[in-house]
Scaffold this active site. Structure first.
Site, PDB file in Angstrom:
ATOM      1  CE  LYS A  82      -6.744   4.002  10.483  1.00 20.52           C
ATOM      2  NZ  LYS A  82      -5.979   5.780  10.751  1.00 20.52           N
ATOM      3  NE  ARG A 123      -5.320  11.611  14.569  1.00 18.15           N
ATOM      4  CZ  ARG A 123      -5.874  10.676  13.398  1.00 18.15           C
ATOM      5  NH1 ARG A 123      -6.593   9.983  14.368  1.00 18.15           N
ATOM      6  NH2 ARG A 123      -4.580  10.592  12.585  1.00 18.15           N
TER       7      ARG A 123
HETATM    8  C1  LIG Z   1      -6.240   5.841   9.550  1.00 17.67           C
HETATM    9  C2  LIG Z   1      -5.934   6.991   8.915  1.00 17.67           C
HETATM   10  C3  LIG Z   1      -5.934   7.158   7.419  1.00 17.67           C
HETATM   11  C4  LIG Z   1      -6.811   6.402   6.912  1.00 17.67           C
HETATM   12  O1  LIG Z   1      -7.762   7.065   6.991  1.00 17.67           O
HETATM   13  P1  LIG Z   1      -9.425   6.643   5.718  1.00 17.67           P
HETATM   14  O2  LIG Z   1     -10.465   7.497   6.636  1.00 17.67           O
HETATM   15  O3  LIG Z   1      -9.394   5.118   6.405  1.00 17.67           O
HETATM   16  O4  LIG Z   1      -8.950   6.488   5.129  1.00 17.67           O
HETATM   17  C5  LIG Z   1      -4.794   8.264   7.034  1.00 17.67           C
HETATM   18  N1  LIG Z   1      -4.566   9.249   7.149  1.00 17.67           N
HETATM   19  C6  LIG Z   1      -3.782   8.240   9.234  1.00 17.67           C
HETATM   20  C7  LIG Z   1      -2.812   9.668   9.304  1.00 17.67           C
HETATM   21  C8  LIG Z   1      -4.971   7.912   9.532  1.00 17.67           C
HETATM   22  O5  LIG Z   1      -4.555   7.759  11.045  1.00 17.67           O
END
Ligand SMILES: *Cc1c(COP(=O)(O)O)cnc(C)c1O
Length: 366
Positions: A41, A137
């Site tokens: 993302k 969250r």
């Molecule tokens: C964005 C996200 C990740 C990845 O996070 P990083 O800090 O980029 O490794 C993993 N799990 C969820 C649910 C996320 O929203």
């Protein structure tokens, strides 16, 4: 996809460095029996970059957004299962089932509706139940709620397959992954397994901030998946930048459109800046300033771009301009020059999705 046809501003991704980062982190995770989900993302799932993940040893490719899942499907990304990592909206479930193979879930209403949709599409959709262990969250709050959902999926929601449990930390609540919360997740997995009478495939112990535990051999054995974005893209994360990772996978390149001596304190009665904020300015006398054709519309916060060249300082920015102090390197910089910057995770997300910024790649032939 991008509207800007000019070469600058541009976000360049070094595909070889990214590929080496992924290989290095995956190898170390494997040492702890952990599989990696590659989270794409942060660079808006740009397809040339996603291909690096496709060729790597990640188990899943994941993103938070349906439009990115669709773009990956349309680009023919089909060598790895795709995961949706934001809890689905009820309104997007037809796309969730059509475009992703597995999704993170935290609400029984959504799970039942996902099951109905999967039935309509004649599919079995995999789900991972998220547990909130204090970061506040997404996730079930009570273990009992999660266990009840697991039992209902197993016994009644026939078009869903319960693939595992997971947790997200270090996001809203800044909660650090540690033995205690990882063990709580393992305990939940064990309780669900006892209740439904079979093993779960996945116990997903968080994101990049959990990497330090994997690297240090501190993960409880049953944790067998991490969902990793930042660590691979930026070569680490707050508090953990191992020396075997590249920190310069991404480069922001922006062009100088003005470079001249000006006072460092504004002239006239001061009110508010372009964003309605009252600001203070240090008077350092006359100094050489450079103006870049890139701004907040492209990267968000000017604190999130870090000049590669020593002696260059970011003073501030408006929507379309970035103002630099270049006094210390004033003989080296002129109009038309292209300056390079490191980017933080936040800037990366903006730059890769802004229509005004080209995304280019180098390497990637190996
Ligand atoms: C964005 C996200 C990740 C990845 O996070 P990083 O800090 O980029 O490794 C993993 N799990 C969820 C649910 C996320 O929203």
């Amino acid at each position: 996809m991008k509207k800007n046809r000019n070469p600058y501003p541009c976000l360049e991704c070094d595909l070889d460095r990214l590929s080496e980062n992924l290989a290095a982190l995956i190898e170390r995770c494997h040492d702890s029996n952990i599989e990696v989900t590659g989270v794409v993302k942060a660079f808006a799932a740009q397809k040339e970059i996603v291909r690096v993940y496709e060729r790597s040893n990640v188990k899943f490719i994941a993103t938070s957004r349906i439009d990115q899942l669709r773009a990956m499907r349309e680009a023919g990304i089909n060598k790895k299962p795709l995961m949706l990592i934001r809890i689905p909206m009820l309104s997007e479930l037809p796309d969730v089932v059509a475009l992703s193979d597995i999704s993170l879930q935290s609400d029984i209403t959504v799970l039942r509706a996902t099951n109905d949709e999967a039935k309509k599409q004649n599919k079995i959709h995999d789900v991972i139940l998220m547990m909130d262990l204090g970061d506040l969250r997404e996730g079930f709050w009570l273990a009992e709620e999660a266990v009840n959902a697991a039992v209902e999926i197993e016994n009644e929601l026939k078009n869903l397959h319960l693939a595992g449990v997971g947790v997200n930390l270090s996001c809203y609540g800044s909660v650090k992954p540690a033995r205690r919360n990882m063990q709580a997740l393992v305990n939940l997995a064990a309780e669900i397994e006892r209740t439904i009478g079979r093993q779960l495939e996945w116990v997903s112990g968080g994101a990049s901030t959990s990497m330090y535990m994997a690297l240090g051999g501190m993960m409880p054995y049953r944790i067998n998946m991490l969902r990793i974005g930042e660590f691979g893209l930026l070569g680490g994360i707050y508090g953990c930048y191992p020396d075997f990772m590249h920190r310069d996978v991404f480069t922001l390149k922006a062009e100088v459109i003005e470079c001249r001596d000006k006072p460092s304190h504004p002239i006239g009665e001061l009110e508010v800046d372009a964003f309605g904020r009252t600001r203070t300015y240090e008077d350092r006398g006359i100094r050489r300033r450079a103006l870049l054709a890139v701004g907040r519309m492209d990267y968000g916060d000017p604190a999130d771009i870090i000049p590669r060249r020593k002696g260059v300082e970011v003073l501030g920015a408006s929507s379309d301009h970035t103002i630099l102090d270049v006094e210390d390197v004033k003989d080296e910089i002129k109009v038309g020059d292209v300056l390079e910057f490191d980017v933080t995770y936040g800037a990366l997300a903006y730059l890769s999705s802004a229509d005004s910024v080209c995304v280019t790649t180098k390497g990637g032939n190996s």
